[in-house]
Design a protein around this motif. Structure first.
Motif, PDB file in Angstrom:
ATOM      1  N   ARG A 124       0.832  -1.210   0.070  1.00 36.92           N
ATOM      2  CA  ARG A 124       0.126   0.071  -0.177  1.00 36.92           C
ATOM      3  C   ARG A 124       0.902   1.084  -0.068  1.00 36.92           C
ATOM      4  NH1 ARG A 124      -3.260  -3.190  -1.168  1.00 36.92           N
ATOM      5  NH2 ARG A 124      -4.855  -4.154   0.318  1.00 36.92           N
ATOM      6  N   ARG A 125       1.814   1.290   0.821  1.00 38.36           N
ATOM      7  CA  ARG A 125       2.925   2.443   0.864  1.00 38.36           C
ATOM      8  C   ARG A 125       3.395   2.626  -0.545  1.00 38.36           C
ATOM      9  NH1 ARG A 125       6.211   0.318   4.461  1.00 38.36           N
ATOM     10  NH2 ARG A 125       4.885   0.881   6.160  1.00 38.36           N
ATOM     11  N   PHE A 126       3.806   1.539  -1.081  1.00 35.94           N
ATOM     12  CA  PHE A 126       4.647   1.614  -2.498  1.00 35.94           C
ATOM     13  C   PHE A 126       3.345   2.226  -3.472  1.00 35.94           C
ATOM     14  CE2 PHE A 126       5.481  -0.012  -6.679  1.00 35.94           C
ATOM     15  CZ  PHE A 126       6.887   0.339  -6.944  1.00 35.94           C
ATOM     16  N   GLU A 127       2.295   1.621  -3.424  1.00 37.85           N
ATOM     17  CA  GLU A 127       1.206   2.452  -4.194  1.00 37.85           C
ATOM     18  C   GLU A 127       1.267   3.728  -4.219  1.00 37.85           C
ATOM     19  OE1 GLU A 127      -2.331   0.179  -3.491  1.00 37.85           O
ATOM     20  OE2 GLU A 127      -1.803  -1.425  -4.620  1.00 37.85           O
ATOM     21  N   SER A 128       1.174   4.348  -2.889  1.00 36.99           N
ATOM     22  CA  SER A 128       1.009   5.774  -2.656  1.00 36.99           C
ATOM     23  C   SER A 128       2.244   6.714  -2.837  1.00 36.99           C
ATOM     24  CB  SER A 128       0.451   6.155  -1.260  1.00 36.99           C
ATOM     25  OG  SER A 128       1.399   5.539  -0.182  1.00 36.99           O
ATOM     26  N   THR A 129       3.460   6.050  -2.421  1.00 33.08           N
ATOM     27  CA  THR A 129       4.830   6.776  -2.475  1.00 33.08           C
ATOM     28  C   THR A 129       5.867   6.355  -3.526  1.00 33.08           C
ATOM     29  OG1 THR A 129       5.645   5.191  -0.824  1.00 33.08           O
ATOM     30  CG2 THR A 129       4.376   7.084  -0.073  1.00 33.08           C
ATOM     31  N   GLY A 130       5.418   5.230  -4.173  1.00 33.38           N
ATOM     32  CA  GLY A 130       6.560   4.564  -5.052  1.00 33.38           C
ATOM     33  C   GLY A 130       7.945   4.107  -4.412  1.00 33.38           C
ATOM     34  N   LYS A 131       7.926   4.102  -2.810  1.00 29.52           N
ATOM     35  CA  LYS A 131       8.968   3.562  -2.210  1.00 29.52           C
ATOM     36  C   LYS A 131       8.531   2.118  -1.335  1.00 29.52           C
ATOM     37  CE  LYS A 131      11.019   8.131  -1.400  1.00 29.52           C
ATOM     38  NZ  LYS A 131      11.492   8.882  -0.554  1.00 29.52           N
TER      39      LYS A 131
END
Length: 105
Positions: A46-53
Motif C-alpha cells: 500500500r505504501r508503494f502504491e502511494s509513495t513509490g517506495k
C-alpha cells in the motif's frame, strides 16, 4: 528499501512457511509470525502504491526475520521431496485463490 521483486520473494517465502505450518503441520508455531509478516507486506504494498517506495516498518522487519528463521528450520527438517510438495501446494493454493489467499491489487 526494497524492490517489487524482493517483495514478491518475501511473500513467496512467507506463503511457503504458512502452508508448511498449517497444511503440513511442520512448525505450526510459525503461524502467528506469518500473519504479522503478511500484514507488514500488505502495508508495504500500500505504501508503494502511494509513495513509490518499498519498505517495511521495524515491526514488519522483525516479523519477516522470524518467518525467515522458521522457514529455514522447516526446510532443513524435511526431505527435499516434502519441501517440493509444499511448494506445489502453495502454488496451487495461490492459483486457486483459496479463501486464505490475500490478493493485492
Amino acid at each position: 528499501m526494497g524492490t517489487i521483486v524482493e517483495w514478491q520473494e518475501l511473500a513467496d517465502m512467507m506463503n511457503i512457511c504458512e502452508v508448511m505450518a498449517s497444511v503440513g503441520g511442520i512448525g505450526p508455531e510459525a503461524l502467528p509470525h506469518c500473519q504479522d509478516a503478511q500484514k507488514a507486506l500488505e502495508e508495504a504494498a500500500r505504501r508503494f502504491e502511494s509513495t513509490g517506495k518499498m519498505g517495511l516498518s521495524g515491526i514488519g522487519l522483525n516479523a519477516i526475520k522470524e518467518v525467515y528463521e522458521y522457514h529455514d528450520l522447516q526446510r532443513s527438517s524435511v526431505p527435499r521431496s516434502v519441501y517440493e510438495q509444499m511448494i506445489v501446494k502453495t502454488r496451487n493454493r495461490v492459483k486457486s485463490k483459496s479463501k486464505e489467499v490475500v490478493e493485492i491489487k
